[in-house]
Design a protein around this motif. Structure first.
Motif, mmCIF file in Angstrom:
data_model
loop_
_atom_site.group_PDB
_atom_site.id
_atom_site.type_symbol
_atom_site.label_atom_id
_atom_site.label_comp_id
_atom_site.label_asym_id
_atom_site.label_seq_id
_atom_site.Cartn_x
_atom_site.Cartn_y
_atom_site.Cartn_z
ATOM 1 N N ARG A 195 44.828 47.259 78.420
ATOM 2 C CA ARG A 195 46.041 46.190 78.529
ATOM 3 C C ARG A 195 45.586 44.686 77.960
ATOM 4 O O ARG A 195 46.307 43.998 77.359
ATOM 5 C CB ARG A 195 46.986 46.200 79.482
ATOM 6 N N GLN A 196 44.561 44.257 78.983
ATOM 7 C CA GLN A 196 43.956 43.373 78.577
ATOM 8 C C GLN A 196 43.330 42.985 77.306
ATOM 9 O O GLN A 196 43.315 41.961 76.685
ATOM 10 C CB GLN A 196 42.594 42.868 79.703
ATOM 11 N N ALA A 197 42.777 44.074 76.798
ATOM 12 C CA ALA A 197 42.091 43.985 75.471
ATOM 13 C C ALA A 197 42.970 43.731 74.323
ATOM 14 O O ALA A 197 43.039 43.222 73.340
ATOM 15 C CB ALA A 197 41.374 45.001 75.317
ATOM 16 N N LYS A 198 44.391 44.667 74.488
ATOM 17 C CA LYS A 198 45.361 44.482 73.739
ATOM 18 C C LYS A 198 46.052 43.050 73.601
ATOM 19 O O LYS A 198 46.169 42.364 72.662
ATOM 20 C CB LYS A 198 46.680 45.365 74.146
ATOM 21 N N LEU A 199 46.035 42.511 74.604
ATOM 22 C CA LEU A 199 46.635 41.108 74.816
ATOM 23 C C LEU A 199 45.599 39.974 73.992
ATOM 24 O O LEU A 199 46.067 39.083 73.313
ATOM 25 C CB LEU A 199 46.798 40.634 76.185
ATOM 26 N N GLY A 200 44.498 40.342 74.405
ATOM 27 C CA GLY A 200 43.335 39.387 73.815
ATOM 28 C C GLY A 200 43.274 39.692 72.211
ATOM 29 O O GLY A 200 43.314 38.564 71.483
ATOM 30 N N ASP A 201 43.627 40.755 71.693
ATOM 31 C CA ASP A 201 43.992 40.924 70.331
ATOM 32 C C ASP A 201 44.827 40.364 69.611
ATOM 33 O O ASP A 201 44.900 39.709 68.615
ATOM 34 C CB ASP A 201 43.777 42.569 69.983
ATOM 35 N N THR A 202 46.101 40.363 70.500
ATOM 36 C CA THR A 202 47.410 39.410 70.096
ATOM 37 C C THR A 202 47.155 37.982 69.892
ATOM 38 O O THR A 202 47.448 37.423 69.126
ATOM 39 C CB THR A 202 48.410 39.699 71.020
ATOM 40 N N ALA A 203 46.228 37.720 70.933
ATOM 41 C CA ALA A 203 45.976 36.203 71.034
ATOM 42 C C ALA A 203 45.242 35.911 69.848
ATOM 43 O O ALA A 203 45.287 34.592 69.084
ATOM 44 C CB ALA A 203 45.456 35.684 72.419
ATOM 45 N N SER A 204 44.114 36.622 69.631
ATOM 46 C CA SER A 204 43.157 36.363 68.296
ATOM 47 C C SER A 204 44.031 36.488 67.046
ATOM 48 O O SER A 204 43.739 35.486 66.251
ATOM 49 C CB SER A 204 42.191 37.431 68.216
ATOM 50 N N THR A 205 44.977 37.149 66.933
ATOM 51 C CA THR A 205 45.859 37.236 65.551
ATOM 52 C C THR A 205 46.593 35.962 65.523
ATOM 53 O O THR A 205 46.686 35.504 64.501
ATOM 54 C CB THR A 205 46.765 38.381 65.617
ATOM 55 N N SER A 206 47.146 35.583 66.877
ATOM 56 C CA SER A 206 47.798 34.251 66.794
ATOM 57 C C SER A 206 47.121 33.102 66.292
ATOM 58 O O SER A 206 47.447 32.333 65.582
ATOM 59 C CB SER A 206 48.542 34.098 68.153
ATOM 60 N N THR A 207 46.026 33.083 66.888
ATOM 61 C CA THR A 207 45.135 31.809 66.570
ATOM 62 C C THR A 207 44.447 31.884 65.029
ATOM 63 O O THR A 207 44.512 31.085 64.437
ATOM 64 C CB THR A 207 43.680 32.103 67.135
ATOM 65 N N LYS A 208 44.347 33.161 64.468
ATOM 66 C CA LYS A 208 44.053 33.389 63.058
ATOM 67 C C LYS A 208 45.330 32.966 62.229
ATOM 68 O O LYS A 208 44.911 31.963 61.281
ATOM 69 C CB LYS A 208 43.943 34.673 62.708
ATOM 70 N N SER A 209 46.557 33.132 62.752
ATOM 71 C CA SER A 209 47.447 32.882 61.872
ATOM 72 C C SER A 209 47.777 31.463 61.998
ATOM 73 O O SER A 209 48.143 30.650 60.820
ATOM 74 C CB SER A 209 49.050 33.504 62.362
ATOM 75 N N LEU A 210 47.361 30.651 63.218
ATOM 76 C CA LEU A 210 47.694 29.335 63.335
ATOM 77 C C LEU A 210 46.712 28.433 62.271
ATOM 78 O O LEU A 210 47.142 27.673 61.781
ATOM 79 C CB LEU A 210 47.407 28.732 64.600
#
Length: 481
Positions: A195-210
């Protein structure tokens, strides 16, 4: 080097264009025969503003509607959602030629938007012209006086200091966790880690989008030769009257003033437009370390195919692009041209800052908090207000807005010990520069030694305090006594 020559008029009283009160707008005024661009930069950093060759500074503690000079840091500026909508709408119109219906007023008042739904769309165009005094300026030969002053005293022009270089922003340097052969973990712990890894991937994707978010330059660079319409923006020196006073310009100006501001058509003559928007005391200067077009007064003409649809009047100074006025064709209001024009001026600023780092601020004129329809200027991100007492720039925050809600005049600077570092003191009086007559200029000390006590001394001291000691030492004060 250009020599500034000014005639101070003293205190002025006129009808207010914000609250419509009679004789309650109080200011100081002076006529500028000529202004060195650095001198004008220093003047607007003390709350002065020009209308043609007339310069004025509000008496904020006394006037009905206090006016605070406002600027935006063009390099820290961020597009709001409403800005992006306006830019996309313009790009779609250029591409397809379709006129989309203008958004509702509420939609135009998004975060950071310079609202043009009320007819006050441009950054400065809704500011009323100050009522010019009846007193006429003394007739002088500007070139002769400037040559005389240069021969008598050579004063280095103070250049705006370039800001220190900022360290680069470091990106994420995290690596993927190595595969481990340690003993098997409990199922509950494994589920938690997944679950923590999944949340980390989401944050990474969000950072990349930003990081991939489109900039102002990206939006404005989307023009294509295949577009149905072509928008061309031409920068013209104000002094090029064949272009700044062309028939297309005066027709557009009249149409805008009549439709948007309900002006009397009989007053909208070529001469009145020249006095207000074309005539400038700034002499074009082209130092080696300045921008390609130099410093001075310019018009940005917006040509849609072969039709002039908008004009932005600006001053390019050593530390800023200052918006003077903006007028447009009301038939194209659906494009939110006032806001679009301000974004184009910020884009110009950003391009100039690439060569001249100190030239990074966008000046929008006055912020009048006591006049609700004029608060839109404070919606640009990274905006600052000028403290009317210490002349330091204070970030425009909700806390500042709350203070202005409580009382329309505020010192703004929270540091009670802060003082005006450019304050004029009586010890500086001897160094004030005077234009004695058409053939001679002198410091105040030289003038008194030659002519005796000056009956105009009190007025000259008031002027010197308002412009600050640096400008009082550089500019030529026209002595009319």
């Amino acid at each position: 080097m250009s020599v500034s020559i000014v005639q101070y008029y003293g205190s002025q009283q006129s009808k207010c264009g914000y609250c419509a009160g009679t004789n309650c707008s109080l200011s100081h005024g002076m006529h500028a025969y000529r202004l060195d661009c650095q001198d004008y930069q220093d003047l607007i950093d003390r709350g002065w503003r020009r209308c043609g060759k007339y310069c004025y500074k509000l008496r904020n503690q006394e006037t009905c509607c206090p006016c605070y000079t406002i600027k935006c840091d063009g390099l820290e500026f961020k597009l709001s959602k409403s800005h992006k909508r306006i830019l996309r709408r313009m790009n779609r119109f250029l591409r397809d030629g379709k006129r989309e219906s203008k958004p509702e007023a509420g939609d135009m008042k998004g975060d950071g938007d310079l609202d043009d739904a009320t007819g006050a769309s441009e950054v400065t165009a809704s500011e009323p012209q100050p009522q010019l005094p009846d007193k006429s300026p003394v007739v002088i030969n500007v070139e002769q006086v400037a040559s005389l002053a240069r021969a008598q005293k050579k004063t280095p022009i103070k250049q705006a200091a370039a800001p220190p270089a900022e360290p680069p922003t470091l990106g994420s340097n995290k690596s993927a966790a190595p595969i481990s052969n340690t003993p098997r973990k409990k199922a509950k712990q494994m589920r938690l880690e997944r679950r923590q890894a999944k949340l980390g991937d989401t944050a990474s994707t969000s950072t990349k989008s930003l990081s991939q978010e489109k900039s102002l330059r990206d939006f404005l660079s989307s023009d294509s030769e295949t577009n149905k319409h072509q928008l061309k923006i031409v920068l013209v020196e104000s002094s090029d009257t064949q272009r700044t006073c062309a028939d297309a310009v005066i027709e557009l100006y009249r149409k805008y003033q009549i439709t948007i501001h309900n002006d009397n058509p009989a007053r909208l003559t070529l001469a009145s437009m020249q006095r207000f928007l074309v005539n400038s005391p700034l002499k074009n200067e082209k130092p080696n370390d300045g921008p390609e077009m130099g410093y001075g007064s310019f018009h940005q003409q917006y040509w849609l195919d072969d039709k002039l649809i908008a004009v932005g009047v600006i001053d390019i100074l050593p530390g800023c692009v200052s918006s003077v006025y903006f007028f447009y064709d009301p038939d194209y209001s659906f494009l939110s041209l006032g806001t679009y024009g301000s974004l184009r001026e910020i884009d110009l600023l950003q391009s100039l800052a690439e060569k001249v780092p100190a030239l990074k601020y966008y000046y929008m004129g006055f912020y009048i908090h006591s006049c609700p329809k004029m608060r839109y200027k404070g919606k640009l991100s990274a905006s600052y207000l000028l403290c009317p007492e210490t002349y330091e720039w204070i970030p425009l925050t909700d806390a500042i807005r709350s203070k202005l809600d409580e009382h329309k005049y505020q010192r703004l600077n929270p540091n009670a010990d802060a003082k005006d570092v450019n304050e004029f003191l009586m010890e500086h009086l001897d160094e004030v520069m005077l234009l004695v007559d058409a053939k001679s200029c002198a410091t105040y000390k030289q003038y008194v030694q030659r002519c005796g006590p000056d009956p105009d001394a009190d007025t000259m001291i008031e002027y010197s305090k308002l412009v600050g000691k640096d400008c009082a030492r550089r500019m030529l004060y026209v002595n009319t006594s």
